[in-house]
Design an enzyme around this catalytic site. Sequence first.
Site, short mmCIF file in Angstrom:
data_model
loop_
_atom_site.label_atom_id
_atom_site.label_comp_id
_atom_site.label_asym_id
_atom_site.label_seq_id
_atom_site.Cartn_x
_atom_site.Cartn_y
_atom_site.Cartn_z
N ASP A 1 0.84 -1.20 0.00
CA ASP A 1 0.00 0.00 0.00
C ASP A 1 0.88 1.25 0.00
O ASP A 1 0.37 2.38 -0.12
CB ASP A 1 -1.01 -0.01 1.16
CG ASP A 1 -0.37 -0.03 2.53
OD1 ASP A 1 0.87 -0.18 2.61
OD2 ASP A 1 -1.10 0.09 3.53
N SER A 2 2.20 1.06 0.06
CA SER A 2 3.12 2.19 -0.16
C SER A 2 2.88 2.80 -1.54
O SER A 2 3.31 3.92 -1.80
CB SER A 2 4.58 1.72 -0.02
OG SER A 2 4.80 0.55 -0.77
N ASP B 1 -1.12 -6.18 -0.15
CA ASP B 1 -1.51 -5.52 1.10
C ASP B 1 -3.01 -5.31 1.18
O ASP B 1 -3.65 -4.91 0.19
CB ASP B 1 -0.85 -4.13 1.18
CG ASP B 1 0.39 -4.12 2.04
OD1 ASP B 1 0.58 -5.06 2.85
OD2 ASP B 1 1.19 -3.18 1.90
N LYS C 1 -1.27 -9.42 2.97
CA LYS C 1 -0.53 -8.96 4.15
C LYS C 1 -1.42 -7.96 4.88
O LYS C 1 -2.10 -7.14 4.24
CB LYS C 1 0.79 -8.29 3.73
CG LYS C 1 1.54 -7.68 4.93
CD LYS C 1 2.98 -7.31 4.61
CE LYS C 1 3.17 -5.98 3.94
NZ LYS C 1 2.65 -4.82 4.70
N GLU D 1 -1.56 -5.49 8.71
CA GLU D 1 -0.78 -4.92 9.80
C GLU D 1 -1.42 -5.22 11.15
O GLU D 1 -2.63 -5.05 11.31
CB GLU D 1 -0.63 -3.40 9.60
CG GLU D 1 0.12 -3.06 8.32
CD GLU D 1 0.34 -1.56 8.13
OE1 GLU D 1 0.01 -0.77 9.04
OE2 GLU D 1 0.85 -1.19 7.05
N GLU E 1 9.10 -4.30 10.81
CA GLU E 1 9.53 -2.99 10.28
C GLU E 1 10.07 -2.10 11.39
O GLU E 1 9.42 -1.89 12.42
CB GLU E 1 8.35 -2.31 9.55
CG GLU E 1 8.79 -0.95 8.96
CD GLU E 1 7.86 -0.40 7.90
OE1 GLU E 1 6.90 -1.08 7.51
OE2 GLU E 1 8.12 0.75 7.44
O1 KIV Z 1 3.51 -1.17 1.68
C1 KIV Z 1 4.69 -1.51 1.77
O2 KIV Z 1 5.50 -1.14 0.93
C2 KIV Z 1 5.08 -2.33 2.91
C3 KIV Z 1 6.51 -2.62 3.24
C4 KIV Z 1 6.71 -3.79 4.10
C5 KIV Z 1 7.55 -2.50 2.29
O3 KIV Z 1 4.25 -2.77 3.61
#
Ligand code: KIV
Length: 275
Positions: free
Chosen positions: A49-50, A88, A118, A120, A186
């Site tokens: 999600d970056s 993400d 993924k 968080e 992280e």
């Molecule tokens: O969104 C992202 O880029 C991440 C990192 C772990 C690189 O979650």
Amino acid sequence: MSATGKKRALMADDIRASKGGTPLVSLTAYTTPMAQMMDAHCDFVLVGDSVGMVLHGLPSTLGVTMEMMILHGQAVARGLTSAMMVIDMPFGSYEESREQAFRNAARLMSETGAGAVKLEGGVSMADTIAFLVARGIPVMAHIGLTPQSTNTLGGYKVQGRGAARDALIADAHAVTQAGAFAVVLEKVPATLADDVTAAVDIPTIGIGASAGCDGQILVVDDMLGLFTAFKAKFVKRYAHLGETAEAAIATYADEVRNRAFPAAEHVFADEVPQT
Ligand code: KIV
């Protein structure tokens, strides 16, 4: 190789089984050409999600939507044949309930072909992780600095220092017990990342953590020097493509303004005119 002779993409079980072996290589990707470049070099590619900050100019990852993730996920999938694709879950798509998380994770996987999601969170997300895994959705956890919680963490600070150390270890155990196949650590102190790596039986993927993690991930635009709005201290730049691109654009602009741009007649001089 698969039974058909085609190289098969890595899966969550392959990633889990690599615990303690050759370190896993991972980068983020958001587009097909970038995914094609990394396919042969990465074990898994994260549609992070970056993307919101790196490609869309958002101030944080909080504004990233399911639609953005799906569009970029589909683009990345077209560029991968052997690396696994992890995607993400964006902010707001999984925190409300296990059911909401399942609905959105299933949508991300079915519409993009990703092999895992993924999300968080540690202890607070363990129940959700177990719910997803029990329903066929491999989950990579992400603990330590969790950028979607920047407003409650008070920014992008190092996590797990002092009294917070035990909480981070508890997070790692919770996501492992819940069935996550790997966990991103992280921005945590290296000694803590090493202790977590020794304590859990799933691969730890470091980003600003420790070289002793079971794998590493970086945001591709950071390591290529394409995203220059800011640079986290832990990011090593392997190239300076942003500077190269800007210099090329400046040269082009000069050529156009000075009428030095190659004229079409020269380029097509050897072509037989159509009558
Ligand atoms: O969104 C992202 O880029 C991440 C990192 C772990 C690189 O979650």
